[in-house]
Structure formats: structure tokens, C-alpha cells
Design a protein around this motif. Structure first.
Motif, PDB file in Angstrom:
ATOM      1  N   UNK A 156       0.793  -1.212   0.000  1.00 42.19           N
ATOM      2  CA  UNK A 156       0.000   0.000   0.000  1.00 42.19           C
ATOM      3  C   UNK A 156       0.832   1.271   0.000  1.00 42.19           C
ATOM      4  N   UNK A 157       0.439   2.209  -0.823  1.00 45.62           N
ATOM      5  CA  UNK A 157       1.106   3.496  -1.032  1.00 45.62           C
ATOM      6  C   UNK A 157       2.491   3.355  -1.664  1.00 45.62           C
ATOM      7  N   UNK A 158       2.816   2.136  -2.120  1.00 47.03           N
ATOM      8  CA  UNK A 158       4.056   1.905  -2.868  1.00 47.03           C
ATOM      9  C   UNK A 158       3.760   1.357  -4.264  1.00 47.03           C
ATOM     10  N   UNK A 159       2.498   1.464  -4.707  1.00 47.67           N
ATOM     11  CA  UNK A 159       2.068   0.822  -5.956  1.00 47.67           C
ATOM     12  C   UNK A 159       2.380   1.685  -7.173  1.00 47.67           C
ATOM     13  N   UNK A 160       3.646   2.061  -7.325  1.00 47.18           N
ATOM     14  CA  UNK A 160       4.023   2.977  -8.397  1.00 47.18           C
ATOM     15  C   UNK A 160       3.913   2.312  -9.770  1.00 47.18           C
ATOM     16  N   UNK A 161       4.403   1.094  -9.910  1.00 50.13           N
ATOM     17  CA  UNK A 161       4.309   0.384 -11.188  1.00 50.13           C
ATOM     18  C   UNK A 161       2.852   0.072 -11.522  1.00 50.13           C
ATOM     19  N   UNK A 162       2.113  -0.366 -10.527  1.00 57.94           N
ATOM     20  CA  UNK A 162       0.721  -0.771 -10.753  1.00 57.94           C
ATOM     21  C   UNK A 162      -0.140   0.401 -11.185  1.00 57.94           C
TER      22      UNK A 162
END
Length: 388
Positions: free
Chosen positions: A30-36
Motif C-alpha cells: 500500500x502506497x508503494x504501488x508505483x508500477x501498478x
């Protein structure tokens, strides 16, 4: 209309499978889903959506909009794409988000003729401190007429309920001292934390059967021969409605205040995560979705599952009419939050049901846009059920 919708879904299917499998292979917390989030945004832009990235200051959130020149209702589809530690996409958010983006794109192909607006929201961190809470508080869904998402499961289930939840932290501050030589000089913060648990356990016989209180001690001292000067306890307090949650949380806080007073410790009360409202399913909208799902070839739609968990879409359901159904990705019993569940999201069965679910979501939206009386009925139900 069904056949035309299916044709659009089949034309998009390859891109949707690629999106889901890319996110499956690149799990992000969560809150690290940059690629997604970037993968969703890329596909939505390709199909003509205007996208606002880092929406509302959240780096992995987005708002993608496609608007007809003909005025009409605003339909929202909500994407989730966060994963679980170690397990990866054991809750199937790779497929959940793909379905919402797919439904948004397919619906956009019809808006020039029927009117309205479709908005696809990228909503990070459902598994932890859900972004939908912040987004709802800041007005993201204020102009939305209906909001929908569909969650992977082992069967097709109707949209149901979830528990309202407050995440409460109690920080007790005492005074350290040598536990053997000068015990009278110390104030034991850990005693206050332990007695909070005892007080809550005494409270349990006087709470409703569908309420839940569970917690841990995250700080309780450093050495047995030192009176603990700091203790921290964290609790989830859950209830079936917002109003009862407020009442129950007040009682739980009183348990901590009494424990602090008995120990002579100071107490600070805070929220360590976002607090969730209960999910209020709009049954008028849910019935239309189920009707369309059956039209797509789904024979068995089960009653909503009894749930004692909490969902951040609950906060959305108190702002606009909302549904959160479940769709089958397997023919066998399957437990969520497992590697087996994650693997089931990238099977031919999952993709077959993905297409049916997208079709139902799109046909539901088209019906709402075209039938003003239906939208009126949905909103009338919402106004009757929103305040609880």
C-alpha cells in the motif's frame, strides 16, 4: 446491447490480461504501488481518458475521466492494486483493479450516444490505511451518482455489508524506577495497558454480538528490573453501524482512562490508522447488477457473505450509492490471502469470469444512465439508508 458490450470486452481482453498479469508479477504494498498505478494510467490514457495522477496528494492514486458531450449521470469504478507482504496478490487486487479499468474503458465507448461521465479512481492501500477514506473525506465522490467495484472470490456473491472500524492507540506514560530497589518511586505504564485489556474483557459481555474488539501491546518496557515508563496498546474496534461504533469506541476509551487513573499514568489517545465506515449496499443498484450478471451467463449468485471485516469502500457508500459484489475466479473452495488465491487470478477461469463481470458492470451503468426513474429509485434508497 449485451452483444455489443461483449464485442468491446473481447477487443480489450488481451490488454486487460496483460495489465492483470503485469501487476501480479510486480506486487507492491500500500502506497508503494508505483508500477501498478502507472500501468492503469497508461492503459486509460491510451483509450482517451483524461488522467490526474498523484490525486489528492496521494502519490499512487489517480482519477481518470471520460466525459460525453451529452449531460448525464457520473459513474465511478474503483480500482485497487495493492498487494500483501510475502504473499503478493493474495486478495486478487491485480484482477480487481483490471476489471474496474476495463469496465471504465468499455463504458466510455457508449457515452457519445447515451451521455454521462465515467470516472475510474485509483485507490491505493486497501489492505492497510485505505486511501478511499481520505478521498471520501476530501470530496472525491461528492459528484458521483453510483460507485462500483467487484472483488475476486470463489463464488459470485451479492454485495453485502462490512463493519465500521476505528483504529485506536493508547499511549500510557509512567515513571521509570528500579523495580526491586525503588518500586515505590515508579509509575508502571504497562500495568495501565494490561488493565485496559482487563477492563475491555469485562466490557465484552455487554456489547452486541456482531461487534468486535481486538488489540495488541506494541510497547511494554525494556527490562524486567525497570518499571516501564512507556506502554502502547493498539486496538481495532468494530461495529455494524457508524452510530454503534461511536458508542462502543467511547466505552473502550473509558476502559483505558480508568486503567490509566488506577496506575497513576498519563494517557494519550490517537488513531494509528484510518477508520472505516460500515458498507451500506444500495440494494436497488445491487439488484440491477445481479440481473445483468445473469444476462452475462452467470447462473448462481449467492447471498452476500456474513462479514466481520472492514472495507474502506464503506466510507464511499456513505457519500454515494455503492455496491461491492464478489465474482468467482475458481470452481473450488478457495481461501483469500493465500498464494493459491493469487495464482487463481491468472487462470483461464478467472479471465472468463472477468469478462462476464465487466459486462455486468457496464450494462448496469448503461441502464442507470438511460433510465432516470431507476437512478431516482437508487438515490431515494441511498437517502433512507445513509445515516446509521
Amino acid at each position: 446491447m449485451k452483444d455489443i458490450v461483449l464485442r468491446q470486452i473481447n477487443e480489450l481482453k488481451k490488454e486487460l490480461i496483460e495489465l492483470s498479469e503485469y501487476i501480479y508479477k510486480n506486487p507492491e504494498l500500500g502506497y508503494e504501488e508505483f508500477k501498478s498505478s502507472k500501468a492503469h494510467v497508461k492503459l486509460l490514457k491510451k483509450h482517451g481518458f483524461n488522467v490526474e495522477e498523484e490525486y489528492m496528494g496521494i502519490k499512487t492514486a489517480f482519477r481518470a475521466e471520460f466525459t460525453s458531450e451529452i449531460k448525464g449521470p457520473t459513474i465511478a469504478y474503483l480500482c485497487e492494486y495493492d498487494a500483501l507482504p510475502d504473499i503478493g496478490h493474495g486478495c486478487g487486487h491485480n484482477l480487481l483493479g483490471t476489471i474496474s479499468t476495463g469496465a471504465g474503458i468499455v463504458l466510455s465507448k457508449f457515452l457519445s450516444n447515451i451521455g454521462g461521465k465515467v470516472v475510474v479512481f485509483g485507490t491505493p492501500a486497501e489492505e492497510t490505511s485505505g486511501a478511499k477514506v481520505h478521498m471520501a473525506d476530501k470530496g472525491a465522490f461528492d459528484e458521483v451518482d453510483i460507485a462500483m467495484l467487484a472483488h475476486p472470490a470463489d463464488k459470485h456473491y451479492k454485495s453485502g455489508t462490512s463493519l465500521a472500524m476505528e483504529a485506536i492507540q493508547f499511549t500510557f506514560k509512567g515513571r521509570s524506577a528500579h523495580a526491586a530497589a525503588y518500586p515505590d518511586k515508579g509509575i508502571n505504564a504497562l500495568d495501565a495497558a494490561i488493565n485496559t485489556f482487563n477492563n475491555i474483557n469485562a466490557l465484552r459481555q455487554h456489547i452486541r454480538s456482531d461487534a468486535r474488539i481486538h488489540g495488541i501491546i506494541v510497547e511494554g518496557g525494556r527490562a524486567a528490573n525497570i518499571v516501564p515508563e512507556l506502554a502502547i496498546a493498539q486496538f481495532y474496534v468494530r461495529a455494524s453501524t457508524k452510530s454503534y461504533l461511536k458508542e462502543l469506541s467511547s466505552k473502550v476509551k473509558n476502559c483505558a482512562m480508568g486503567a490509566a487513573l488506577a496506575a497513576g499514568a498519563q494517557l494519550e489517545i490517537s488513531n494509528y490508522e484510518a477508520s472505516y465506515d460500515d458498507l451500506v449496499t444500495n440494494n436497488t443498484l445491487s439488484n440491477i447488477y445481479c440481473e445483468k450478471l445473469m444476462a452475462m451467463g452467470v447462473e448462481n449468485i449467492y447471498e452476500s457473505r456474513e462479514s466481520y471485516g472492514s472495507l474502506d469502500i464503506g466510507n464511499v457508500s456513505h457519500v454515494c450509492p455503492t455496491i461491492h459484489p464478489y465474482f468467482a475466479i475458481t470452481d473450488r473452495e478457495l481461501v483469500a490471502h493465500t498464494k493459491e488465491f493469487a495464482d487463481a487470478t491468472i487462470t483461464s477461469k478467472a479471465y472468463e469470469e472477468m469478462c462476464k463481470t465487466i459486462g455486468a458492470l457496464v450494462l448496469t451503468a448503461i441502464e442507470v444512465i438511460k433510465d432516470k426513474n431507476l437512478l431516482k429509485a437508487i438515490k431515494e434508497e441511498f437517502e433512507k439508508t445513509r445515516s446509521n
